[in-house]
Motif scaffolding. Structure first.
Motif, PDB file in Angstrom:
ATOM      1  N   ARG A   4       0.873  -0.153 -69.996  1.00 42.66           N
ATOM      2  CA  ARG A   4      -0.130   0.448 -69.425  1.00 42.66           C
ATOM      3  C   ARG A   4      -1.136  -0.641 -69.249  1.00 42.66           C
ATOM      4  N   GLU A  64      -2.884   7.206 -62.387  1.00 42.51           N
ATOM      5  CA  GLU A  64      -3.196   7.414 -63.774  1.00 42.51           C
ATOM      6  C   GLU A  64      -2.788   8.880 -63.955  1.00 42.51           C
ATOM      7  N   TRP A 195       5.179   2.788 -75.550  1.00 43.60           N
ATOM      8  CA  TRP A 195       5.401   2.421 -74.071  1.00 43.60           C
ATOM      9  C   TRP A 195       6.321   3.333 -73.394  1.00 43.60           C
ATOM     10  N   GLN A 199       1.724   6.514 -69.330  1.00 46.04           N
ATOM     11  CA  GLN A 199       0.344   7.118 -68.972  1.00 46.04           C
ATOM     12  C   GLN A 199      -0.244   6.765 -67.706  1.00 46.04           C
ATOM     13  N   VAL A 200       0.459   5.557 -67.159  1.00 50.00           N
ATOM     14  CA  VAL A 200      -0.040   4.979 -65.850  1.00 50.00           C
ATOM     15  C   VAL A 200       1.365   4.732 -65.083  1.00 50.00           C
TER      16      VAL A 200
END
Length: 211
Positions: A4, A64, A195, A199-200
């Motif tokens: 991220r 995002e 991971w 999230q991104v």
């Protein structure tokens, strides 16, 4: 550094809209053709590196996500980790003396064979899956069902089940200690399990064209 943070660090801008050009034909700031991502026009200069299209390598942006998402390529691994670690404290579902014994055996395999056999890790996982109560915190463990592609249901003590949201899954994976991960054949330095819950996302350079 986690994936991220790596994505955010290499990004030149956050992509906030799927639009590309405005009514006048100019790239929209924060869009998929933002001038900081590169340029396609022969005489136009990139707002990041200052080069023309011929010499600009293109630059990644990032998106995002509104909520975390389990990466579809790692759903089976996520499911496996949820079934062999505590839903509360994150520890491997084996008593401490057994864990220590497995650690000694793993080091011996590495010393003698220069590698640890796959069968060793499968034995660790198989034994952990049979544990109904965490030996470390005493929390009861409930059955988990994986419904493709990325949905997970956890049984409730009184019957029924609840859907595990990706954010909750990521939180559980974050609690797994590095030393326990090594007993499951994961290298926590290069591949922490949380991971696998995104999230991104990286956004491709402008010079490669819109998505």
């Amino acid at each position: 550094m986690c994936i991220r943070d790596r994505i955010r660090r290499m990004s030149v801008t956050e992509i906030e809209t799927a639009d590309t050009y405005d009514e006048d034909g100019a790239p929209i700031t924060g869009g998929l053709m933002d001038g900081r991502l590169g340029t396609l026009e022969p005489r136009q200069r990139c707002k990041t590196c200052g080069n023309t299209a011929q010499n600009c390598p293109g630059h990644f942006g990032h998106i995002e996500l509104a909520v975390p998402v389990v990466h579809v390529g790692f759903t089976k691994i996520v499911y496996e980790l949820l079934t062999v670690t505590c839903r509360d404290c994150g520890r491997l579902l084996l008593a401490e003396d057994k864990i220590e014994n497995y650690r000694v055996r793993m080091k011996e395999y590495a010393r003698v064979l220069n590698e640890v056999p796959t069968a060793f890790f499968e034995t660790v996982k198989k034994e952990a899956k049979r544990t109904a109560e965490c030996p470390h915190c005493g929390r009861a463990q409930y059955a988990i069902e994986h419904v493709k592609p990325t949905t997970y249901h956890e049984a409730l003590e009184g019957g029924g089940s609840v859907t595990l949201e990706a954010a909750a899954i990521r939180s559980r994976l974050e609690r797994i200690p590095d030393e326990d991960l090594r007993l499951l054949r994961y290298d926590p330095v290069s591949a922490r399990p949380e991971w696998m819950v995104l999230q991104v996302l990286p956004s491709r350079p402008c010079m490669l064209g819109p998505r």
